[in-house]
Design an enzyme around this catalytic site. Structure first.
Site, mmCIF file in Angstrom:
data_model
loop_
_atom_site.group_PDB
_atom_site.id
_atom_site.type_symbol
_atom_site.label_atom_id
_atom_site.label_comp_id
_atom_site.label_asym_id
_atom_site.label_seq_id
_atom_site.Cartn_x
_atom_site.Cartn_y
_atom_site.Cartn_z
ATOM 1 N N PHE A 163 0.820 -1.205 0.000
ATOM 2 C CA PHE A 163 0.000 0.000 0.000
ATOM 3 C C PHE A 163 0.859 1.262 0.000
ATOM 4 O O PHE A 163 0.588 2.212 -0.734
ATOM 5 C CB PHE A 163 -0.950 0.007 1.205
ATOM 6 C CG PHE A 163 -2.063 1.006 1.064
ATOM 7 C CD1 PHE A 163 -3.080 0.802 0.136
ATOM 8 C CD2 PHE A 163 -2.106 2.149 1.849
ATOM 9 C CE1 PHE A 163 -4.104 1.727 -0.006
ATOM 10 C CE2 PHE A 163 -3.128 3.068 1.712
ATOM 11 C CZ PHE A 163 -4.135 2.857 0.780
ATOM 12 N N ALA A 169 -4.095 -1.954 -3.116
ATOM 13 C CA ALA A 169 -2.820 -1.382 -3.563
ATOM 14 C C ALA A 169 -2.630 -1.533 -5.069
ATOM 15 O O ALA A 169 -2.192 -0.604 -5.750
ATOM 16 C CB ALA A 169 -1.662 -2.047 -2.811
ATOM 17 N N LYS A 201 -13.875 -2.925 9.731
ATOM 18 C CA LYS A 201 -14.332 -3.652 8.537
ATOM 19 C C LYS A 201 -13.441 -4.857 8.262
ATOM 20 O O LYS A 201 -13.906 -5.848 7.673
ATOM 21 C CB LYS A 201 -14.412 -2.700 7.345
ATOM 22 C CG LYS A 201 -13.089 -2.070 6.909
ATOM 23 C CD LYS A 201 -12.302 -2.926 5.934
ATOM 24 C CE LYS A 201 -10.921 -2.357 5.697
ATOM 25 N NZ LYS A 201 -10.106 -3.217 4.792
ATOM 26 N N THR A 208 -14.121 -5.169 0.990
ATOM 27 C CA THR A 208 -13.327 -6.234 1.603
ATOM 28 C C THR A 208 -14.134 -7.490 1.910
ATOM 29 O O THR A 208 -13.549 -8.564 2.078
ATOM 30 C CB THR A 208 -12.642 -5.747 2.893
ATOM 31 O OG1 THR A 208 -13.616 -5.167 3.744
ATOM 32 C CG2 THR A 208 -11.579 -4.730 2.588
#
Length: 313
Positions: free
Chosen positions: A11, A127, A178, A235
Site C-alpha cells: 500500500f 494497492a 471492517k 473487503t
C-alpha cells in the site's frame, strides 16, 4: 508540501506511485535491495519521481509523512523514532487497533508526537488498483479542518479522489473494524454457508461497527461513508482482500500464508478486549477473535450466532 511515505509495503508503495504524478516523492524502506521493482507490488516499476531510501532521517525531512506501517508495528516504530516525526503532518494509513494500548494509530501518533498534525487516510482501496492508476476514492480525516484541506489538495491526484472529514475516530474505526467483518464474511464463504449468510454477516457486522464507533465518540454517519460502508463492501466481497482470504481459509479449514499481514486478526482480539472493557456487545468480533486464536470451531461459531436471543433489528 514535500511528501514521504514511511513504509514500502504494497500500500505504501502504491501511494508513492500515485502521488508521484504530482511531483517528487520519497519512499522509505528498511531494505531497498529490491531496487525499483518492489516484490510486494509485483509488476509495477517505480517511476523516476520516486526517491527510494533506507535512511530514515533523510525521508523525514519532508513536511508530510504518510505512515504506511502495519497497525501492530506502529507503536514499536514510534518508540524508536518519534523525535524524527514530531512537528510534521503525519497521515496514518494503517487499518487496525493496537493490541497493547487498545487504541487506533492516530492516538498512538498524537501521544508520541504531540506537536504533529495527525490525519488518517482510509477507505475502499487495493494497492494494485491504486498503483495501476485505477479510479479510487478515499476518506481523509483530520481534526484540524484547515490542515485537512491542505492535505486533501496535496494528496489528491487525477485518479485518487479524497473526501474530507474532521471525524478522525469514525474514519479510523471504520477502516479497522471492517477488516474484522471481512474475516467473518470469508469464513462464511469458505465454510460453504452461502451468499445469503454473507449478506447477513455484512449487515449485522456493520451494525456492530457503528455501535462501537458511536460509543467511542464517532459520528454514526461517518460509518455510512467510504471509510465504513464503502470499505466494508469491498473487503467482504473481493478475493483481493487479505482479510477475506484469511477468513476463507479458516472457514475451509485450510492453511494460510503466515507471512501475509492480516490486520483484522489482531484487531479482532483488540476489539474483543475493548468491548469487554467498556461493556459493549460485539458478537461477530468476539467470534472472529476466538476463531483466529483456535478457541472455536467454524461449526460452533455458526451455531453461536444463530442461537443468540431473537430481538428487534
Amino acid at each position: 508540501m514535500s511528501i514521504a511515505i514511511v513504509g514500502a509495503g504494497a500500500f505504501g508503495t502504491a501511494l508513492a506511485v500515485a502521488l508521484s504524478a504530482n511531483g517528487p516523492v520519497t519512499l522509505w524502506a528498511r531494505d531497498i535491495r529490491w531496487g525499483r521493482d518492489n516484490p510486494r507490488l509485483p509488476g509495477v516499476a517505480l517511476p523516476d519521481a520516486i526517491r527510494i531510501t533506507d535512511d530514515l532521517p533523510t525521508a523525514t525531512r519532508a513536511d508530510t509523512l504518510l505512515m504506511a506501517l502495519p497497525a501492530q508495528a506502529l507503536g514499536g516504530f514510534l518508540a524508536d523514532h518519534a523525535a524524527l516525526l514530531d512537528g510534521k503532518h503525519l497521515v496514518s494509513t494503517a487499518k487496525g487497533i493496537d493490541l497493547a494500548q487498545l487504541t487506533g494509530p492516530s492516538v498512538l501518533l498524537s501521544n508520541a508526537c504531540p506537536r504533529a498534525t495527525v490525519a488518517v487516510l482510509t477507505g475502499p482501496s487495493f494497492a494494485a488498483d491504486i498503483a495501476r492508476g485505477l479510479p479510487t476514492a478515499l476518506t481523509l480525516a483530520c481534526a484540524n479542518a484547515e490542515a485537512g484541506k491542505a492535505l486533501q489538495h496535496a494528496l489528491s491526484t487525477p485518479v485518487l479522489r479524497l473526501y474530507r472529514t474532521t471525524d478522525v475516530t469514525g474514519a479510523e474505526l471504520g477502516g479497522a473494524l471492517k477488516n474484522v467483518i471481512a474475516i467473518a464474511a470469508g469464513v462464511v464463504i469458505g465454510a460453504g454457508l452461502g451468499d445469503s449468510a454473507r449478506a447477513a454477516i455484512i449487515t449485522r457486522g456493520f451494525a456492530e461497527m457503528t455501535r462501537l464507533a458511536a460509543r467511542l465518540g464517532a459520528r454514526p454517519e461517518t460509518l455510512t461513508g467510504l471509510s465504513g460502508l464503502g470499505d466494508l463492501t469491498l473487503t467482504c466481497t473481493s478475493a483481493g482482500s487479505r482479510n477475506f482470504r484469511y477468513g476463507q481459509a479458516l472457514g475451509a479449514r485450510q492453511p494460510f500464508d503466515s507471512t501475509t499481514t492480516v490486520e483484522g486478526a489482531a484487531t479482532a482480539r483488540a476489539v474483543a478486549a475493548l468491548s469487554d472493557q467498556i461493556g459493549e456487545d460485539m458478537p461477530i468480533a468476539a467470534m472472529v477473535a476466538r476463531l483466529a486464536e483456535g478457541r472455536m470451531t467454524v461449526d460452533d461459531a455458526a451455531q453461536s450466532l444463530m442461537t443468540r436471543p431473537l430481538k428487534e433489528e
